[in-house]
Design a protein around this motif. Structure first.
Motif, mmCIF file in Angstrom:
data_model
loop_
_atom_site.group_PDB
_atom_site.id
_atom_site.type_symbol
_atom_site.label_atom_id
_atom_site.label_comp_id
_atom_site.label_asym_id
_atom_site.label_seq_id
_atom_site.Cartn_x
_atom_site.Cartn_y
_atom_site.Cartn_z
ATOM 1 N N UNK A 132 22.117 14.270 -13.287
ATOM 2 C CA UNK A 132 22.771 13.152 -13.994
ATOM 3 C C UNK A 132 21.954 11.906 -13.695
ATOM 4 N N UNK A 133 21.478 11.284 -14.787
ATOM 5 C CA UNK A 133 20.519 10.183 -14.593
ATOM 6 C C UNK A 133 20.914 8.958 -15.430
ATOM 7 N N UNK A 134 20.588 7.770 -14.938
ATOM 8 C CA UNK A 134 20.852 6.581 -15.777
ATOM 9 C C UNK A 134 19.875 6.531 -16.952
ATOM 10 N N UNK A 135 20.394 6.272 -18.117
ATOM 11 C CA UNK A 135 19.510 6.195 -19.289
ATOM 12 C C UNK A 135 19.585 4.820 -19.971
ATOM 13 N N UNK A 148 28.644 14.903 -21.678
ATOM 14 C CA UNK A 148 27.192 14.680 -21.800
ATOM 15 C C UNK A 148 26.758 13.282 -21.346
ATOM 16 N N UNK A 149 27.617 12.314 -21.575
ATOM 17 C CA UNK A 149 27.273 10.929 -21.221
ATOM 18 C C UNK A 149 28.488 10.269 -20.565
ATOM 19 N N UNK A 207 26.461 0.776 -17.112
ATOM 20 C CA UNK A 207 25.390 1.764 -16.961
ATOM 21 C C UNK A 207 25.820 2.975 -17.778
ATOM 22 N N UNK A 208 24.863 3.605 -18.444
ATOM 23 C CA UNK A 208 25.165 4.857 -19.137
ATOM 24 C C UNK A 208 24.397 5.971 -18.419
ATOM 25 N N UNK A 209 25.151 7.003 -18.052
ATOM 26 C CA UNK A 209 24.534 8.139 -17.368
ATOM 27 C C UNK A 209 24.452 9.313 -18.325
ATOM 28 N N UNK A 210 23.370 10.071 -18.202
ATOM 29 C CA UNK A 210 23.225 11.281 -19.013
ATOM 30 C C UNK A 210 23.338 12.507 -18.110
#
Lengths: 132, 544
Positions: free
Chosen positions: B517-520, B487-488, B527-530
């Motif tokens: 998948x997007x940076x959150x 998920x992340x 960087x954390x991607x979702x």
């Protein structure tokens, strides 16, 4: 008739106050970059959580100097609050209440137990060291 | 007010002890923005467990993110250190990651004072002279006991010192309640020290028998002490018996090293002059009651070598406190040597000599004798990582699965638990191989870190436990995995080997191409991607 423990508490209350003051000074010396308020609260927390309850328990053992009882009492306070906190948590009392309740509980139970203690049992002199 | 030199020296000692132990290490602050001065994974193991207990309000169960995402795992680690740190955190307002680190230092200081009072009951001058030796708990290999996270063992040894103090100051003929409190605390802080407490109790009784001081009353009080201890620690002892003694049973095994710096008695080097004189001059007391104090030092010295009797690393851990438990021999040695020159000894001499040793042991650096070694380091953690891990903990669903791409600090995998979610970690060797092969893949060797020591035990009955991780279906992931199912993603933007960070970014950019998948979250470190479509192919495998 006044309780022997009450008399003892009256006599040693200033010493307890001094322990708190020394603790604050000591902590400010060691953590000199910290704000005074944080130092004050930290020192008071140690005093409240462990020194006071331990001191109360150690009132039963009067044949030691105040300082030795205060130090040993801190260890007792940590042992009893660590164990007590675990069990109180298990039976459903959320830990967030323990910092306030546990010391009151320990001090209350101990003083209730010691209140009727006759003076003869509680007033002993500090034993001299074996050698000087 | 009467000026008491001894008390002034005690205050100076306590200040120096805390200053060199935790003061400098913590940059002379109590409150930090992130776990500060943590130098190994074990430190984070304890920090996370304490945090999880604070979150839950009790220690009935382990937080699932500690034990591979498995629910209803019983809280199986000895609980006292964690409860002390949570209580202290609530009262002081300090974060749990600071309070759980503070307690072993504070405990060591109290232990040094208790041993001082114990020695003082033998001889006041020896007690004062012995005190400076205690600062060597912050010398070389021993300091790692604190900085590498042996906190439950250190805190348990503090209670062991208190247990010994209570035996020495009261004698079991008079009181058995205090030793019961301390024995229970030893069991419920780090249980292996209870074996050493038991061994010492047997030595104490043996010596009482030798000096004809072992009577029915003393034996009866030992029984009372054992009963109260059993009552106080029974709930945890059932867990210990059903989990630890099953998963890690005692095996006779001679161990000569462990995965951490190790202290040998010989490492005291020139200080052995005093220790040896202390041992020799104490020996003549063996048939006297006063031998109790030398017995403590001699017994703890020997217990530190029980790694040759099957006590493995538990014996090594006991050496962390040698400077406190052997202090008597040091003080006795100086005193006896000094008495050769000075017939009429005064307290001022003891304080002056002790002050000189305090300075020598804390400010010099020499190969002749061990000295305090200053550590100034913020440790493994930094603000950026802490902020990112905390973001996951606060902003993602409880059942989210988090995947860590390569990060320099992630090999110390207990710190990953700070995301408070089920988490997975790419295996660096496979990652490096992919870089060498210039490959972008969807499947990488992956591990699922967690606390496996207790087998993630679940309670089935009062005395019954089962171990889900023994079931092949529920074993933690350890092998190749499709990284698109998570998920992340935690993507570090920098690494000591720049190629690893560049590969992280390459992979992240590949995933961003999907659109789902997007940076959150982003800061200077990560960087954390979702992933809004877990399970769908998210990487086009190719060479670069």
């Amino acid at each position: 008739m006044k309780s022997a423990i009450f008399e003892k508490l009256k006599k040693e209350a200033p010493y307890l106050g001094m322990v708190l003051i020394v603790l604050i000074i000591l902590f400010k010396a060691v953590f000199f970059k910290e704000s005074f308020l944080t130092v004050l609260r930290t020192a008071f927390s140690i005093f409240w959580l462990w020194i006071l309850p331990g001191y109360a328990i150690m009132l039963y053992w009067q044949n030691l100097s105040f300082l030795e009882r205060a130090v040993a009492g801190t260890a007792v306070g940590m042992a009893v609050s660590g164990i007590g906190g675990y069990y109180l948590g298990l039976i459903g009392l959320n830990l967030k209440f323990h910092a306030a309740l546990l010391p009151i509980l320990i001090i209350g139970i101990t003083l209730a137990f010691l209140w009727k203690q006759p003076a003869s049992e509680s007033e002993e002199k500090e034993p001299a060291p074996a050698q000087e | 007010m009467k000026f008491e030199l001894e008390k002034v020296f005690l205050a100076v000692f306590v200040t120096v002890f805390l200053l060199i132990g935790i003061g400098f290490l913590w940059d002379n602050q109590l409150k930090h923005d992130f776990p500060y001065g943590y130098l190994a994974s074990d430190s984070f193991q304890h920090q996370v467990r304490a945090e999880s207990i604070k979150d839950a309000g009790n220690y009935r169960n382990e937080a699932p993110y500690i034990v591979f995402g498995i629910e209803n795992v019983i809280g199986y680690y000895p609980p006292v250190l964690y409860h002390l740190s949570v209580l202290f955190s609530y009262a002081s307002g300090l974060p749990v990651y600071d309070t759980v680190y503070f307690i072993p230092f504070f405990g060591a200081m109290i232990a040094a004072l208790l041993i001082f009072f114990l020695i003082r009951s033998f001889n006041r001058q020896v007690a004062i002279l012995a005190l400076p030796f205690s600062v060597l708990v912050f010398a070389g290999a021993l300091y790692t006991g604190f900085t590498w996270g042996h906190w439950p063992s250190l805190t348990s040894q503090f209670f062991l010192a208190a247990f010994i103090w209570s035996l020495g100051r009261f004698d079991l003929k008079k009181h058995w309640i205090l030793p019961s409190f301390f024995f229970s605390a030893i069991i419920m802080t780090h249980t292996s020290e209870a074996i050493f407490a038991g061994l010492f109790l047997m030595l104490y009784l043996g010596h009482s028998w030798l000096i004809k001081d072992l009577d029915k009353k003393k034996l009866l009080n030992v029984v009372k002490m054992a009963l109260l201890t059993a009552v106080l620690s029974s709930y945890y002892l059932i867990i210990f018996r059903g989990i630890w003694m099953v998963r890690q049973p005692f095996q006779f095994n001679v161990v000569k090293a462990w995965g951490a710096p190790l202290l040998f008695a010989a490492d005291f080097k020139a200080l052995w002059i005093f220790l040896a004189v202390g041992i020799i001059t104490s020996a003549w007391l063996i048939k006297k009651k006063e031998f109790f104090v030398p017995l403590v030092s001699i017994a703890l010295l020997l217990f530190g070598y029980t790694n040759y009797l099957g006590f493995t690393d538990r014996a090594f851990q006991l050496r962390f406190f040698w400077p406190i438990t052997l202090a008597f021999l040091f003080g006795m040695g100086i005193y006896q040597l000094g008495k050769v020159l000075i017939k009429s000894w005064k307290t001022v001499y003891s304080v002056a000599i002790a002050a000189v040793f305090l300075v020598l042991l804390t400010t010099t650096s020499t190969a002749i004798y061990p000295t305090y070694q200053k550590i100034i380091s913020q440790g493994l953690m930094d603000n950026g990582h802490w902020e990112g891990l905390g973001w996951i903990a606060k902003n993602t669903p409880q059942d989210a699965k988090v995947y860590f791409l390569y990060g320099d600090i992630y090999s110390q995998d207990a710190l990953l638990r700070n995301v408070k979610r089920m988490h997975f970690l790419v295996v660096p060797d496979d990652y490096i191989q992919a870089i060498n092969d210039r490959e972008i893949k969807q499947r990488y060797e992956t591990e699922q870190p967690g606390d496996g020591g207790g087998g993630a035990a679940q309670r089935t009955a009062l005395l019954g436990f089962e171990f889900p991780t023994d079931d092949p279906e529920r074993r933690p992931l350890n092998g190749e995995a499709d990284i698109c199912i998570f998920d992340y993603y935690i993507v570090d933007k920098a690494a000591s080997q720049p190629a690893l960070a560049q590969y992280n970014i390459l992979l992240a950019n590949e995933m961003l191409k999907t659109g789902w998948i997007k940076p959150v979250f982003e800061n200077e470190i990560m960087v954390i991607l979702k992933n809004e479509n877990p399970g769908a192919d998210c990487i086009e495998e190719r060479n670069f």
